[in-house]
Design a protein around this motif. Structure first.
Motif, PDB file in Angstrom:
ATOM      1  N   ALA A 106       3.769  -1.342  -9.817  1.00  0.00           N
ATOM      2  CA  ALA A 106       3.510  -0.018 -10.388  1.00  0.00           C
ATOM      3  C   ALA A 106       3.328   1.005  -9.273  1.00  0.00           C
ATOM      4  CB  ALA A 106       2.282  -0.064 -11.280  1.00  0.00           C
ATOM      5  N   GLN A 107       2.581   0.599  -8.222  1.00  0.00           N
ATOM      6  CA  GLN A 107       2.362   1.521  -7.104  1.00  0.00           C
ATOM      7  C   GLN A 107       3.664   1.902  -6.433  1.00  0.00           C
ATOM      8  OE1 GLN A 107      -0.369  -0.180  -4.323  1.00  0.00           O
ATOM      9  NE2 GLN A 107      -1.866  -0.741  -5.893  1.00  0.00           N
ATOM     10  N   VAL A 108       4.512   0.879  -6.211  1.00  0.00           N
ATOM     11  CA  VAL A 108       5.781   1.133  -5.524  1.00  0.00           C
ATOM     12  C   VAL A 108       6.643   2.071  -6.361  1.00  0.00           C
ATOM     13  CG1 VAL A 108       7.912   0.067  -4.731  1.00  0.00           C
ATOM     14  CG2 VAL A 108       5.742  -1.012  -4.217  1.00  0.00           C
ATOM     15  N   LEU A 109       6.684   1.832  -7.688  1.00  0.00           N
ATOM     16  CA  LEU A 109       7.482   2.693  -8.566  1.00  0.00           C
ATOM     17  C   LEU A 109       6.978   4.127  -8.507  1.00  0.00           C
ATOM     18  CD1 LEU A 109       8.061   0.473 -11.707  1.00  0.00           C
ATOM     19  CD2 LEU A 109       9.646   1.037  -9.876  1.00  0.00           C
ATOM     20  N   GLU A 110       5.659   4.259  -8.590  1.00  0.00           N
ATOM     21  CA  GLU A 110       5.041   5.581  -8.539  1.00  0.00           C
ATOM     22  C   GLU A 110       5.433   6.300  -7.255  1.00  0.00           C
ATOM     23  OE1 GLU A 110       3.023   8.444 -10.412  1.00  0.00           O
ATOM     24  OE2 GLU A 110       3.371   6.410 -11.199  1.00  0.00           O
ATOM     25  N   LEU A 111       5.327   5.538  -6.143  1.00  0.00           N
ATOM     26  CA  LEU A 111       5.638   6.086  -4.831  1.00  0.00           C
ATOM     27  C   LEU A 111       7.084   6.561  -4.776  1.00  0.00           C
ATOM     28  CD1 LEU A 111       4.889   6.447  -1.796  1.00  0.00           C
ATOM     29  CD2 LEU A 111       5.768   4.137  -1.449  1.00  0.00           C
ATOM     30  N   MET A 112       8.000   5.744  -5.281  1.00  0.00           N
ATOM     31  CA  MET A 112       9.410   6.106  -5.205  1.00  0.00           C
ATOM     32  C   MET A 112       9.703   7.342  -6.043  1.00  0.00           C
ATOM     33  SD  MET A 112      11.404   2.509  -4.825  1.00  0.00           S
ATOM     34  CE  MET A 112      12.868   3.391  -5.026  1.00  0.00           C
ATOM     35  N   LYS A 113       9.031   7.420  -7.187  1.00  0.00           N
ATOM     36  CA  LYS A 113       9.223   8.572  -8.076  1.00  0.00           C
ATOM     37  C   LYS A 113       8.773   9.852  -7.368  1.00  0.00           C
ATOM     38  CE  LYS A 113       8.226   9.139 -12.997  1.00  0.00           C
ATOM     39  NZ  LYS A 113       7.392   8.509 -14.054  1.00  0.00           N
ATOM     40  N   ASP A 114       7.585   9.790  -6.747  1.00  0.00           N
ATOM     41  CA  ASP A 114       7.045  10.960  -6.037  1.00  0.00           C
ATOM     42  C   ASP A 114       7.965  11.388  -4.901  1.00  0.00           C
ATOM     43  OD1 ASP A 114       4.942  10.855  -7.696  1.00  0.00           O
ATOM     44  OD2 ASP A 114       3.534   9.961  -6.239  1.00  0.00           O
ATOM     45  N   LEU A 115       8.369  10.375  -4.105  1.00  0.00           N
ATOM     46  CA  LEU A 115       9.168  10.678  -2.927  1.00  0.00           C
ATOM     47  C   LEU A 115      10.505  11.285  -3.331  1.00  0.00           C
ATOM     48  CD1 LEU A 115       8.404   7.524  -0.800  1.00  0.00           C
ATOM     49  CD2 LEU A 115       7.799   9.865  -0.226  1.00  0.00           C
ATOM     50  N   GLN A 116      11.077  10.745  -4.414  1.00  0.00           N
ATOM     51  CA  GLN A 116      12.370  11.252  -4.847  1.00  0.00           C
ATOM     52  C   GLN A 116      12.244  12.718  -5.235  1.00  0.00           C
ATOM     53  OE1 GLN A 116      13.756  10.500  -8.656  1.00  0.00           O
ATOM     54  NE2 GLN A 116      15.809  11.261  -8.182  1.00  0.00           N
ATOM     55  N   ARG A 117      11.162  13.047  -5.960  1.00  0.00           N
ATOM     56  CA  ARG A 117      10.970  14.418  -6.402  1.00  0.00           C
ATOM     57  C   ARG A 117      10.707  15.328  -5.199  1.00  0.00           C
ATOM     58  NH1 ARG A 117       6.742  13.655  -9.792  1.00  0.00           N
ATOM     59  NH2 ARG A 117       5.428  14.057  -7.979  1.00  0.00           N
ATOM     60  N   ASP A 118       9.823  14.852  -4.284  1.00  0.00           N
ATOM     61  CA  ASP A 118       9.457  15.687  -3.138  1.00  0.00           C
ATOM     62  C   ASP A 118      10.640  15.933  -2.218  1.00  0.00           C
ATOM     63  OD1 ASP A 118       7.030  15.525  -4.212  1.00  0.00           O
ATOM     64  OD2 ASP A 118       6.135  14.237  -2.651  1.00  0.00           O
ATOM     65  N   MET A 119      11.414  14.920  -1.971  1.00  0.00           N
ATOM     66  CA  MET A 119      12.466  15.034  -0.972  1.00  0.00           C
ATOM     67  C   MET A 119      13.786  15.460  -1.590  1.00  0.00           C
ATOM     68  SD  MET A 119      11.387  11.664   1.239  1.00  0.00           S
ATOM     69  CE  MET A 119      12.513  11.927   2.582  1.00  0.00           C
ATOM     70  N   GLY A 120      13.822  15.525  -2.886  1.00  0.00           N
ATOM     71  CA  GLY A 120      15.011  16.008  -3.571  1.00  0.00           C
ATOM     72  C   GLY A 120      16.245  15.157  -3.357  1.00  0.00           C
ATOM     73  N   MET A 121      16.041  13.881  -3.162  1.00  0.00           N
ATOM     74  CA  MET A 121      17.211  13.034  -2.919  1.00  0.00           C
ATOM     75  C   MET A 121      17.649  12.352  -4.214  1.00  0.00           C
ATOM     76  SD  MET A 121      15.349   9.870  -1.105  1.00  0.00           S
ATOM     77  CE  MET A 121      14.011   9.048  -1.936  1.00  0.00           C
ATOM     78  N   ALA A 122      18.887  11.891  -4.181  1.00  0.00           N
ATOM     79  CA  ALA A 122      19.394  11.118  -5.307  1.00  0.00           C
ATOM     80  C   ALA A 122      18.965   9.666  -5.134  1.00  0.00           C
ATOM     81  CB  ALA A 122      20.913  11.207  -5.367  1.00  0.00           C
ATOM     82  N   LEU A 123      18.924   8.931  -6.238  1.00  0.00           N
ATOM     83  CA  LEU A 123      18.394   7.578  -6.178  1.00  0.00           C
ATOM     84  C   LEU A 123      19.260   6.662  -7.033  1.00  0.00           C
ATOM     85  CD1 LEU A 123      15.905   5.807  -5.353  1.00  0.00           C
ATOM     86  CD2 LEU A 123      14.849   6.533  -7.488  1.00  0.00           C
ATOM     87  N   ILE A 124      19.618   5.527  -6.478  1.00  0.00           N
ATOM     88  CA  ILE A 124      20.256   4.498  -7.308  1.00  0.00           C
ATOM     89  C   ILE A 124      19.302   3.313  -7.313  1.00  0.00           C
ATOM     90  CG2 ILE A 124      22.156   2.871  -7.533  1.00  0.00           C
ATOM     91  CD1 ILE A 124      23.987   4.845  -6.230  1.00  0.00           C
ATOM     92  N   VAL A 125      18.835   2.929  -8.498  1.00  0.00           N
ATOM     93  CA  VAL A 125      17.935   1.794  -8.594  1.00  0.00           C
ATOM     94  C   VAL A 125      18.694   0.639  -9.216  1.00  0.00           C
ATOM     95  CG1 VAL A 125      15.762   0.942  -9.483  1.00  0.00           C
ATOM     96  CG2 VAL A 125      16.015   3.355  -8.959  1.00  0.00           C
ATOM     97  N   ILE A 126      18.741  -0.452  -8.497  1.00  0.00           N
ATOM     98  CA  ILE A 126      19.422  -1.636  -9.013  1.00  0.00           C
ATOM     99  C   ILE A 126      18.362  -2.602  -9.466  1.00  0.00           C
ATOM    100  CG2 ILE A 126      20.773  -3.619  -8.312  1.00  0.00           C
ATOM    101  CD1 ILE A 126      22.190  -1.613  -6.403  1.00  0.00           C
ATOM    102  N   THR A 127      18.448  -3.045 -10.698  1.00  0.00           N
ATOM    103  CA  THR A 127      17.377  -3.910 -11.189  1.00  0.00           C
ATOM    104  C   THR A 127      17.846  -4.722 -12.394  1.00  0.00           C
ATOM    105  OG1 THR A 127      15.114  -3.943 -11.999  1.00  0.00           O
ATOM    106  CG2 THR A 127      16.457  -2.118 -12.700  1.00  0.00           C
ATOM    107  N   HIS A 128      17.130  -5.819 -12.642  1.00  0.00           N
ATOM    108  CA  HIS A 128      17.382  -6.544 -13.886  1.00  0.00           C
ATOM    109  C   HIS A 128      16.238  -6.269 -14.855  1.00  0.00           C
ATOM    110  CE1 HIS A 128      14.861  -9.217 -11.460  1.00  0.00           C
ATOM    111  NE2 HIS A 128      14.358  -9.578 -12.617  1.00  0.00           N
TER     112      HIS A 128
END
Lengths: 333, 328, 379
Positions: free
Chosen positions: A200-222
């Motif tokens: 949960a922490q890692v997801l939260e972190l990635m969400k914040d960073l993506q918004r702050d840095m304005g980058m695109a994100l591809i999440v690969i997951t099952h």
């Protein structure tokens, strides 16, 4: 979202592996677009070609694999570059790797080399892509570690990876990937190898960073929960094919492809307050060496139409609202 | 790091004691003592034997005390650098060994460096170009190198050398330098002669090392961290040397432990065949004449040196790989 | 967390037709299939079988009695088997005779081909009498000549047929390998098993012993020990003595394999299950644990044969192992030690070729077995 420029466009990508046992068509005709700042989720079972798709974008497919057809155009400094055409050891692709497009890998334990400190491995990528001194690179690395929430970054930077916990290692991995401010971050199963509490922490972190840095994100997951947490759009893959793609809310509400429908039914819903019958998809994924003819899903499909589904590969059908599906049940409007 | 070295040295003490027990057992092993064979030799030459004189000799050499007393007496002498007296040569064993050991060491050390200097680049080449023609050729040569006994290779080379030059022994110096005092020219001359025995001794080791290096590097090339490093934009060469090569070197460095004994074995055989003035002919001569003080001391010295070499390699290994420092 | 795989696994019944034979094959079938794919290993195995066949039936398969000496034929070079006589092909192979000339001044003998003498090579010819395994008396040899001589690998300093000596030498050199690993096997499995199964202090002590034996040079030790064998012993006793000496050091590799396997198997669930079911220790070890790594043991044993053969050959070569009148490859090579003799009669080195081939084959087979030993790793 749709106003932002098109960052990466993958068109009919096919990556095959050649071995003694035969040809493994890991990715076989996948197309998708990703806009700047957008988050795309790629979901599917193990072996459906998600990771190979990511490796193809960075041109780091293992050595017996080869991109057979397709184009991957990246918008770089206002110009479009076809990554497939680049020499996979050349200068151009190496500037893109780690600079324009960065990747976070599944196993933070295996992704770091155990004989160098994490600081060494992070400053390495900074110095590779940005003109700066060793001291400046170190400062930026500490800054980045701070940003991903690493406790006492001034000390952890000199730690060896085996001395860190799993969650801290994954944070360091993210810091390393983001240290050159890429315009696209590919996260391959970012939460699979860490504890549930850390996930949960890692997801939260990635969400914040993506918004702050304005980058695109591809999440690969099952893990569909990760997608619902992070992504704007979803692409579902099955045996190397993109069977369906749509905005995240649409796919969870109104799945079209029988495989997607099956996937969503096999997942328990939380917080519903009633006991729920799980409904697994019948059969198992066939060997990738023995890919069924026609629609790859037809042997397991509840909606199977004889003499159609097992003969002809369904084309990609464009439905309303950016919803695309590969299935004979639907026809082009 | 220092505590690691200290612990490692302490661990060596019991090992060295075992080595000393084995060496002493070798000295004591033949039925009868040296006096018996001495008496036999006298009898064969039909000379008169005075039992009283033999007994006094026994006493003088301390051959009449119980075994454990003789062991500790022997051990105490070793501590003071006194390895006993060779009855065959009538000289201190220490001097005999000290005269010849440098040559054995020179050959072993030269073959050691030769083996690694050859094996590391070849193994690297084979792994990064797996299944290429070069890889197959090196693999085949490696297999043949492993299967060829050192002494056979030495014999082949000596045969070729004899046909080419008419000399029956390779030697370590050209004739003009044989008795000359040390000079740079003499050293160069030594190197010119040293490479041949070094090559003979090093073959088996090299072949084994190539296989280890190749297999390890191939394993490491598959690891995720290589793909991660590639995804960071590192150039292929820099990446190979910084990441997989560095880690693949660890098992290679740890092979020093088993390379050293094979080098010592190889040096013995090669020197015997090539007729080099090393410790090997001294040792075989001592064994054949049952001069066991000398023979046992040679075993003791060779084993100790090998253990010290292994210790040094472990220290290098710990310096290379931070994970090892914590263990042991 | 909702995970797709969990939903998927609950019903998987479809096994493809092609995979069926793999899924029902026994462990040994899988190992055999995987080994057979390793072509070099298969060829090596066939060669090893031929070598041992020659060693077993040495009396019948060698053209001469290996001790039969004749001073008329000292250091005679190899005679070639030919099919062409003066350019004319003939179906029955033959050898040319040789005549010797001695130089009046140097006393060196030179041999020349004498094309007027032609001896046909025949099958099942009568030659030197022998007793096969001391049981069957006969004079029939598989191949040879009825008159004249046929020394295909030349003769030694006493005019004895090198080929016959090599074949008889193989009997000792190759059996040293087998007997040696049989003894190492017993020591290795016991030490490794005890070490791995009980762990703790026992393990620590045995590990130190193994480490010690591996870190000291073995050859000086072997040499010293073989000198310690009583000089009054017969050839057979010396032979067994040498084998025991070689095995005393050779068991460590096997013990490590066994220990490692025991260590990892102790944690396996089926071993735990057997223990919970009340099986006693030895039953757990022999019924459940040993069979699961027999294949690894065989591979490891095969890979330790070469060091045994090399050890015997080296010792005998120096003159500290077996000695005349015993015949082994090392004893034969001992004759090649004098370089001046060797330069004139290079065929004296030929036993070395057989040493190399035998060791190569064992290494290849061992490698093939090791790869095949884990049949479930990747198919």
């Amino acid at each position: 979202m749709s106003q932002s420029p098109l960052l990466l466009s993958v068109d009919n990508l096919a990556t095959h592996f050649f071995s003694q046992e035969g040809i493994l068509e890991a990715v076989d005709g996948v197309s998708f677009d990703i806009h700047a700042g957008e988050a795309l989720g790629i979901a599917g079972e193990s072996g459906c070609g998600k990771s190979v798709t990511a490796q193809s974008i960075l041109r780091i497919v293992p050595k017996n694999g080869k991109i057979v057809t397709g184009a991957i155009s990246l918008l770089q400094n206002g110009e479009s570059v076809d990554l497939v055409q680049l020499d996979d050891r050349g200068q151009e692709i190496r500037e893109i790797r780690g600079g324009e497009i960065a990747m976070v890998f599944q196993e933070p334990m295996a992704a770091f080399s155990m004989v160098y400190t994490i600081g060494n491995q992070i400053t390495e990528v900074i110095r590779l892509h940005q003109k700066c001194s060793q001291d400046e690179a170190r400062e930026r690395a500490i800054e980045m570690l701070q940003r991903v929430g690493m406790p006492i970054p001034e000390q952890t930077i000199d730690a060896y990876p085996f001395a860190l916990s799993g969650g801290m290692r994954q944070r360091a991995m993210i810091a390393m990937a983001l240290s050159c401010h890429p315009s696209l971050l590919i996260a391959d199963e970012p939460t699979t190898a860490v504890d549930v509490t850390i996930q949960a922490q890692v997801l939260e972190l990635m969400k914040d960073l993506q918004r702050d840095m304005g980058m695109a994100l591809i999440v690969i997951t099952h893990d569909l929960a990760v997608i619902s947490e992070l992504c704007d759009r979803v692409m579902i893959m099955y045996l190397g094919k993109d069977v369906e793609s749509a905005p995240a809310d649409v796919i969870f509400r109104d799945p079209k492809h029988p495989y997607t429908v099956g996937l969503l039914r096999s997942v328990p819903e939380l917080g519903e307050g009633h006991t729920q019958e799980l409904d697994p998809i019948s059969g198992s994924v066939p060997s990738p060496y023995r890919r069924p003819a026609g629609c790859p899903f037809h042997p397991r499909c509840p909606e199977f139409i004889p003499d159609v589904c097992d003969v002809e590969l369904p084309p990609q059908i464009e439905l309303t609202g950016g919803h695309r599906v590969r299935c004979h049940l639907y026809v082009q409007d | 790091m220092w505590s690691f070295i200290l612990r490692r040295i302490l661990l060596m003490v019991p090992t060295l004691l075992v080595v000393s027990v084995i060496s002493f057992a070798i000295i004591e092993a033949p039925p009868g003592d040296y006096m018996d064979s001495y008496v036999n030799a006298l009898l064969q030459q039909q000379e008169a034997v005075d039992p009283a004189e033999i007994e006094s000799l026994r006493k003088r050499y301390g051959l009449d005390a119980p075994t454990y007393v003789r062991y500790f007496r022997w051990l105490g002498n070793i501590m003071q650098g006194n390895l006993g007296r060779s009855l065959e040569w009538n000289q201190p064993v220490t001097k005999l060994i000290a005269d010849r050991l440098p040559w054995s060491l020179a050959i072993s050390v030269a073959s050691f460096f030769l083996a690694y200097a050859l094996a590391i680049p070849i193994g690297f080449y084979s792994a990064t170009r797996q299944y290429s023609i070069g890889d197959y050729v090196f693999t085949l040569i490696g297999f043949i190198g492993l299967a060829t006994p050192n002494f056979l290779l030495a014999l082949l080379i000596l045969w070729y050398y004899f046909v080419a030059t008419g000399n029956v022994a390779v030697g370590l110096f050209s004739n003009e330098y044989l008795v000359a005092p040390w000079s740079f020219a003499k050293f160069i001359d030594l190197l010119k002669h040293l490479w041949l025995p070094a090559l003979v001794v090093g073959t088996a080791g090299t072949a084994g090392l190539i296989r280890v290096m190749r297999a390890n590097l191939l394993d490491e090339l598959e690891r995720p961290y290589v793909m991660v490093a590639r995804s960071k934009g590192l150039s292929e060469t820099k990446l190979l040397f910084k990441y997989p090569f560095r880690i693949a070197m660890n098992p290679v460095a740890s092979t020093i432990g088993w390379t050293l004994p094979t080098l010592v074995n190889g040096e013995l055989l090669a020197s015997l065949v090539l007729g080099l003035p090393t410790i090997a002919p001294l040792f075989v001569g001592a064994l054949l004449s049952q001069d066991m003080f000398l023979a046992g001391s040679v075993v003791m010295v060779l084993s100790t040196l090998t253990l010290v070499g292994t210790l040094l390699s472990d220290i290098v290994l710990a310096w290379l790989d931070p994970r090892i420092r914590g263990a042991i | 967390m909702a995970v797709i795989e969990e939903g998927m696994q609950s019903s998987s019944s479809g096994v493809n037709a092609g995979e069926e034979d793999l899924s029902v094959a026994t462990q040994w079938q899988l190992i055999r299939w995987k080994f057979m794919r390793h072509k070099v290993a298969v060829i090596s195995l066939v060669l090893i079988a031929i070598f041992y066949l020659f060693a077993i039936f040495a009396e019948f398969l060698s053209p001469y009695d290996p001790t039969n000496h004749d001073t008329d034929y000292m250091f005679m070079p190899p005679q070639r088997v030919r099919f062409f006589d003066e350019g004319k092909f003939q179906l029955r192979p033959f050898v040319y005779g040789m005549t010797s000339k001695m130089d009046e001044n140097t006393f060196r003998t030179t041999w020349e081909l004498d094309k007027t003498q032609k001896y046909a090579v025949k099958l099942f010819v009568r030659g030197d009498p022998y007793e096969l395994w001391g049981l069957f008396e006969s004079t029939i040899h598989l191949f040879g000549v009825e008159e004249g001589t046929m020394f295909l690998v030349g003769t030694d300093k006493m005019g004895r047929d090198m080929l016959s000596r090599i074949i008889f030498g193989g009997r000792i050199s190759l059996s040293v390998g087998l007997l040696g690993i049989a003894i190492s096997f017993v020591i290795g499995v016991i030490m490794g098993g005890v070490s791995g199964y009980f762990g703790g202090v026992t393990d620590l002590i045995i590990q130190r012993i193994i480490e010690f034996l591996r870190s000291i040079p073995t050859l000086p030790l072997w040499m010293a020990l073989s000198v310690a064998l009583p000089p009054t012993w017969t050839v057979v006793q010396i032979y067994f003595g040498i084998v025991v000496i070689l095995s005393l050091v050779g068991w460590t590799g096997l013990a490590r394999v066994v220990r490692g396997k025991f260590m990892s198997l102790r944690e396996e669930e089926y071993v735990m299950a057997a223990q919970l079911n009340g099986s006693n220790e030895s039953r757990v070890i022999f019924k459940h644990m040993l069979p699961s790594f027999t294949s690894h043991i065989i591979a490891s044993l095969t890979l330790s044969v070469p060091s045994m053969i090399l050890g015997e050959t080296a010792l005998s070569f120096i003159g500290l192992g077996l000695q005349n009148p015993a015949i082994s490859w090392g004893v034969l090579l001992n004759d090649a030690q004098r370089i001046i003799v060797l330069a004139d009669s290079p065929w004296l080195l030929s036993p070395g070729l057989f040493v190399i081939i035998a060791i190569l084959c064992f290494n290849f087979v061992g490698d093939g077995l090791r790869d095949a030993a884990d049949p479930y790793s990747s198919i």
